[in-house]
Design a protein around this motif. Structure first.
Motif, PDB file in Angstrom:
ATOM      1  N   SER A 380       0.957  -1.182  -0.051  1.00 25.32           N
ATOM      2  CA  SER A 380      -0.081  -0.062   0.170  1.00 25.32           C
ATOM      3  C   SER A 380       0.967   1.153   0.099  1.00 25.32           C
ATOM      4  CB  SER A 380      -1.065   0.046   1.268  1.00 25.32           C
ATOM      5  OG  SER A 380      -1.686   1.419   1.315  1.00 25.32           O
ATOM      6  N   SER A 381       0.406   2.218  -0.454  1.00 28.82           N
ATOM      7  CA  SER A 381       0.831   3.666  -0.468  1.00 28.82           C
ATOM      8  C   SER A 381       1.124   4.089   0.920  1.00 28.82           C
ATOM      9  CB  SER A 381       0.309   4.600  -1.598  1.00 28.82           C
ATOM     10  OG  SER A 381      -1.032   4.875  -1.288  1.00 28.82           O
ATOM     11  N   LYS A 382       0.447   3.701   1.948  1.00 24.23           N
ATOM     12  CA  LYS A 382       0.534   4.363   3.142  1.00 24.23           C
ATOM     13  C   LYS A 382       0.209   3.055   4.125  1.00 24.23           C
ATOM     14  CE  LYS A 382      -4.517   5.700   3.109  1.00 24.23           C
ATOM     15  NZ  LYS A 382      -5.231   6.968   3.398  1.00 24.23           N
ATOM     16  N   PRO A 383       0.726   3.226   5.464  1.00 28.88           N
ATOM     17  CA  PRO A 383       0.486   2.057   6.285  1.00 28.88           C
ATOM     18  C   PRO A 383      -0.856   1.782   6.328  1.00 28.88           C
ATOM     19  CG  PRO A 383       1.703   3.945   7.240  1.00 28.88           C
ATOM     20  CD  PRO A 383       1.466   4.400   6.120  1.00 28.88           C
ATOM     21  N   ILE A 384      -1.073   0.202   6.630  1.00 31.24           N
ATOM     22  CA  ILE A 384      -2.491  -0.202   6.779  1.00 31.24           C
ATOM     23  C   ILE A 384      -3.098  -0.213   7.948  1.00 31.24           C
ATOM     24  CG2 ILE A 384      -3.908  -2.263   6.142  1.00 31.24           C
ATOM     25  CD1 ILE A 384      -1.744  -2.878   3.976  1.00 31.24           C
ATOM     26  N   ASP A 385      -4.235   0.211   8.138  1.00 27.68           N
ATOM     27  CA  ASP A 385      -4.994   0.250   9.522  1.00 27.68           C
ATOM     28  C   ASP A 385      -5.751  -1.389   9.434  1.00 27.68           C
ATOM     29  OD1 ASP A 385      -6.883  -0.077  11.493  1.00 27.68           O
ATOM     30  OD2 ASP A 385      -7.568   1.733  11.395  1.00 27.68           O
ATOM     31  N   ASP A 431     -13.175 -11.618  -7.811  1.00 27.15           N
ATOM     32  CA  ASP A 431     -14.226 -10.948  -7.029  1.00 27.15           C
ATOM     33  C   ASP A 431     -13.377 -10.460  -5.934  1.00 27.15           C
ATOM     34  OD1 ASP A 431     -16.543  -9.986  -6.001  1.00 27.15           O
ATOM     35  OD2 ASP A 431     -16.822 -11.834  -4.923  1.00 27.15           O
ATOM     36  N   GLY A 432     -12.557 -11.297  -5.084  1.00 25.93           N
ATOM     37  CA  GLY A 432     -11.992 -10.862  -4.056  1.00 25.93           C
ATOM     38  C   GLY A 432     -10.614  -9.927  -4.312  1.00 25.93           C
ATOM     39  N   ILE A 433     -10.239 -10.047  -5.208  1.00 28.65           N
ATOM     40  CA  ILE A 433      -8.856  -8.955  -5.617  1.00 28.65           C
ATOM     41  C   ILE A 433      -9.368  -7.650  -6.000  1.00 28.65           C
ATOM     42  CG2 ILE A 433      -7.261  -8.478  -7.356  1.00 28.65           C
ATOM     43  CD1 ILE A 433      -6.177 -10.534  -5.167  1.00 28.65           C
ATOM     44  N   LEU A 434     -10.314  -7.610  -6.825  1.00 31.65           N
ATOM     45  CA  LEU A 434     -11.303  -6.448  -7.182  1.00 31.65           C
ATOM     46  C   LEU A 434     -11.667  -5.572  -5.857  1.00 31.65           C
ATOM     47  CD1 LEU A 434     -12.914  -7.125 -10.847  1.00 31.65           C
ATOM     48  CD2 LEU A 434     -10.410  -6.207 -10.195  1.00 31.65           C
ATOM     49  N   LYS A 435     -12.317  -6.515  -5.084  1.00 31.03           N
ATOM     50  CA  LYS A 435     -12.915  -5.635  -3.869  1.00 31.03           C
ATOM     51  C   LYS A 435     -11.652  -5.010  -3.055  1.00 31.03           C
ATOM     52  CE  LYS A 435     -17.243  -7.997  -3.416  1.00 31.03           C
ATOM     53  NZ  LYS A 435     -17.932  -9.355  -2.858  1.00 31.03           N
ATOM     54  N   ILE A 436     -10.520  -5.739  -3.048  1.00 35.01           N
ATOM     55  CA  ILE A 436      -9.363  -5.390  -2.114  1.00 35.01           C
ATOM     56  C   ILE A 436      -8.817  -4.026  -3.022  1.00 35.01           C
ATOM     57  CG2 ILE A 436      -7.015  -6.002  -1.505  1.00 35.01           C
ATOM     58  CD1 ILE A 436      -8.057  -8.816  -1.311  1.00 35.01           C
ATOM     59  N   TYR A 437      -8.753  -4.171  -4.307  1.00 33.52           N
ATOM     60  CA  TYR A 437      -8.076  -2.793  -4.929  1.00 33.52           C
ATOM     61  C   TYR A 437      -8.892  -1.886  -4.577  1.00 33.52           C
ATOM     62  CZ  TYR A 437      -6.458   0.300  -8.364  1.00 33.52           C
ATOM     63  OH  TYR A 437      -5.966   1.250  -9.067  1.00 33.52           O
ATOM     64  N   ASN A 438     -10.173  -2.050  -4.833  1.00 35.90           N
ATOM     65  CA  ASN A 438     -11.155  -0.626  -4.764  1.00 35.90           C
ATOM     66  C   ASN A 438     -11.319  -0.354  -3.223  1.00 35.90           C
ATOM     67  OD1 ASN A 438     -11.903  -0.604  -7.449  1.00 35.90           O
ATOM     68  ND2 ASN A 438     -13.337  -2.347  -7.236  1.00 35.90           N
ATOM     69  N   TYR A 439     -10.991  -1.187  -2.222  1.00 31.57           N
ATOM     70  CA  TYR A 439     -10.917  -0.708  -0.837  1.00 31.57           C
ATOM     71  C   TYR A 439      -9.793   0.334  -0.641  1.00 31.57           C
ATOM     72  CZ  TYR A 439      -9.724  -0.912   4.025  1.00 31.57           C
ATOM     73  OH  TYR A 439      -9.509  -0.445   5.507  1.00 31.57           O
ATOM     74  N   PHE A 440      -8.499  -0.078  -1.287  1.00 30.24           N
ATOM     75  CA  PHE A 440      -7.557   0.750  -0.921  1.00 30.24           C
ATOM     76  C   PHE A 440      -7.667   2.025  -1.740  1.00 30.24           C
ATOM     77  CE2 PHE A 440      -5.692  -3.025   0.726  1.00 30.24           C
ATOM     78  CZ  PHE A 440      -5.005  -2.556   1.927  1.00 30.24           C
ATOM     79  N   LEU A 441      -8.136   1.971  -3.096  1.00 29.54           N
ATOM     80  CA  LEU A 441      -8.552   3.042  -3.892  1.00 29.54           C
ATOM     81  C   LEU A 441      -9.232   4.265  -3.088  1.00 29.54           C
ATOM     82  CD1 LEU A 441      -8.135   4.233  -6.706  1.00 29.54           C
ATOM     83  CD2 LEU A 441     -10.161   3.159  -7.391  1.00 29.54           C
ATOM     84  N   ASN A 442     -10.264   3.637  -2.297  1.00 29.31           N
ATOM     85  CA  ASN A 442     -11.271   4.474  -1.564  1.00 29.31           C
ATOM     86  C   ASN A 442     -10.422   5.040  -0.511  1.00 29.31           C
ATOM     87  OD1 ASN A 442     -13.321   3.949  -3.046  1.00 29.31           O
ATOM     88  ND2 ASN A 442     -14.258   2.372  -2.065  1.00 29.31           N
ATOM     89  N   GLN A 443      -9.458   4.370   0.204  1.00 30.32           N
ATOM     90  CA  GLN A 443      -8.701   5.059   1.193  1.00 30.32           C
ATOM     91  C   GLN A 443      -7.889   6.152   1.018  1.00 30.32           C
ATOM     92  OE1 GLN A 443      -8.728   3.684   4.501  1.00 30.32           O
ATOM     93  NE2 GLN A 443     -10.492   2.707   3.627  1.00 30.32           N
ATOM     94  N   ARG A 444      -7.375   6.083  -0.685  1.00 27.00           N
ATOM     95  CA  ARG A 444      -6.633   7.141  -1.186  1.00 27.00           C
ATOM     96  C   ARG A 444      -7.685   8.221  -1.927  1.00 27.00           C
ATOM     97  NH1 ARG A 444      -4.066   7.428  -6.536  1.00 27.00           N
ATOM     98  NH2 ARG A 444      -2.206   8.512  -6.479  1.00 27.00           N
ATOM     99  N   ILE A 445      -8.693   7.904  -2.541  1.00 27.70           N
ATOM    100  CA  ILE A 445      -9.354   8.647  -3.147  1.00 27.70           C
ATOM    101  C   ILE A 445     -10.595   8.548  -2.638  1.00 27.70           C
ATOM    102  CG2 ILE A 445     -10.103   9.643  -5.546  1.00 27.70           C
ATOM    103  CD1 ILE A 445      -7.807   8.280  -6.612  1.00 27.70           C
TER     104      ILE A 445
END
Length: 456
Positions: A380-385, A431-445
């Protein structure tokens, strides 16, 4: 239908309906012959087949008894996507072959089952392993190989062993296999870490540690590193070995996945060592059955005698039955066939993953996908909670491993995510990988400002 088959089904149904319980005596041969209007020989045939299946057992002059109801093993919730486990997918393993080898070992090695056996290992297995390890470019004498109850036991012994260099500190890659950290902490062994990322380690930093610290050995996973998934280049391996020789440091090479490697030139450090500096570890638990708990340790000759003394004090010897089964499994070509099958399956899964992740923004998640293996990692581009993330994914039926246990310092900020594909099919992976990516995308944007990076 033959009546002996009807009798077999009848006994199994009685067990299933709990009208027969474990240890309970079965109906007599005469009573079943009367019930099914057949000869006693037909009933005897049915009972013998059930006995061969280990469903029942006989007691001389007493009768037949039920062994068990053959309960099913753990069933995973099919609604969940399990990205956490590294246990093998039982649907692609040949259980019947291993089952056959266990029973063959019972017959072949029956006399040794009544003794403590050799501390070093079953002699026939040591010879088989010597030949087998050559496929990994590990050339050694049988006298250098010791069979242990998994890699954990081997490292526990090595951690307590007095090495010729007289040093006491163990160097670990950071992060590393979490059970190894717990293992060493249990024995209060002094450990320090060196950061490892997708590119490997800082070799200048490694030399500084070797020069300044009292390093007994460097425990490392050069190939398919857990949890980053990265592999050292041959140049990196050579330089690490040169530094170990220069500063009198031993290397413990945990090579747990050579069987799945599609790169035939990716040789282990052991094959490059000409100064008896490398201790090679190879587990068979992850590629076969976790409960097999067998590993091969290839030691410098100077350490063998002392290692065996420690091993004898911990467990006397590793299970003869398991050793015999592995010996038969390898020597009869079953292992090689199974590995070829698994290698193709996991390579296809990794190729599928690469296709899914090819459009990801690396500033959101930097993805490291090895060419094969059980897992990939994401940075991740920043520390993960982790508490927040695990809670969110659990609601989405996605199970992720908590990587905080893979770091020496529990307070260290973690930006790494590990995704195992052992028990996932392609639909679950996508299904799982796309949900994970979008989770981190939402954290950033924020959702209101999502751009084309959002994936569906």
């Amino acid at each position: 239908m033959n009546k002996y088959i009807l009798i077999i089904d009848h006994i199994k149904n009685l067990s299933k309906e709990e009208k027969l319980k474990t240890g309970q005596k079965l109906p007599s041969i005469r009573s079943l012959a009367d019930e099914f209007q057949c000869s006693t020989l037909t009933v005897v045939r049915a009972y013998r087949e059930l006995e061969q299946e280990h469903f029942i057992y006989s007691v001389p002059k007493s009768g037949y008894y039920l062994v068990s109801k053959h309960k099913k093993g753990e069933v995973l919730d099919k609604s969940c996507i399990y990205f956490s486990t590294v246990l093998p997918d039982i649907s692609i393993f040949s259980y019947d072959e291993i089952h056959h080898c266990v029973h063959q070992a019972m017959e072949r090695d029956r006399m040794q089952l009544y003794s403590y056996g050799e501390v070093q290992g079953l002699p026939s297995l040591l010879q088989t392993l010597r030949k087998h390890l050559q496929d990994y470019q590990i050339f050694c004498k049988p006298s250098q190989i010791v069979v242990t109850s998994g890699v954990q036991q081997a490292v526990s012994i090595l951690a307590n062993l007095q090495f010729p260099n007289g040093k006491n500190t163990i160097l670990l890659e950071n992060p590393t296999y979490d059970r190894m950290i717990k293992n060493l902490q249990l024995y209060s062994v002094k450990t320090i870490g060196i950061d490892r990322n997708f590119s490997g380690i800082d070799l200048d930093r490694l030399e500084e540690i070797f020069q300044k610290e009292d390093i007994k050995f460097f425990y490392m996973v050069p190939r398919f590193h857990d949890p980053t998934g990265s592999t050292y280049s041959m140049d990196q391996k050579k330089e690490i070995l040169n530094l170990a020789q220069k500063y009198d440091v031993y290397i413990v090479e945990d090579d747990y996945f050579p069987d799945l490697d599609t790169n035939s030139r990716n040789d282990p450090l052991y094959s490059l060592d000409n100064t008896d500096r490398v201790i090679y570890l190879k587990t068979f638990s992850k590629i076969l059955l976790p409960d097999l708990r067998i590993a091969a340790v290839v030691l410098p000759e100077i350490l063998v005698s002392q290692f065996l003394k420690y091993k004898q004090c911990t467990d006397i010897r590793t299970s003869i039955l398991r050793q015999g089964a592995l010996d038969i499994y390898i020597s009869n070509g079953m292992f090689k066939r199974s590995v070829t099958h698994l290698r193709n399956i996991y390579k296809d899964r990794m190729d599928y993953l690469k296709n899914i992740c090819s459009g990801f923004n690396s500033e959101v998640l930097d993805v490291n996908i090895p060419h094969t293996g059980f897992f990939l990692s994401m940075k991740s581009s920043k520390p993960i909670d982790y508490d927040l993330m695990l809670s969110k994914f659990k609601k989405d039926n996605i199970i992720i491993k908590d990587l905080r246990e893979s770091y020496l310092e529990k307070s260290q900020e973690v930006d790494l995510l590990k995704i195992s594909i052992c028990k996932t099919d392609n639909n679950q992976i996508k299904d799982g990988i796309l949900k994970i990516y979008n989770y981190f995308l939402n954290q950033r944007i924020p959702p209101a400002k999502r751009n084309k990076d959002y994936v569906t």
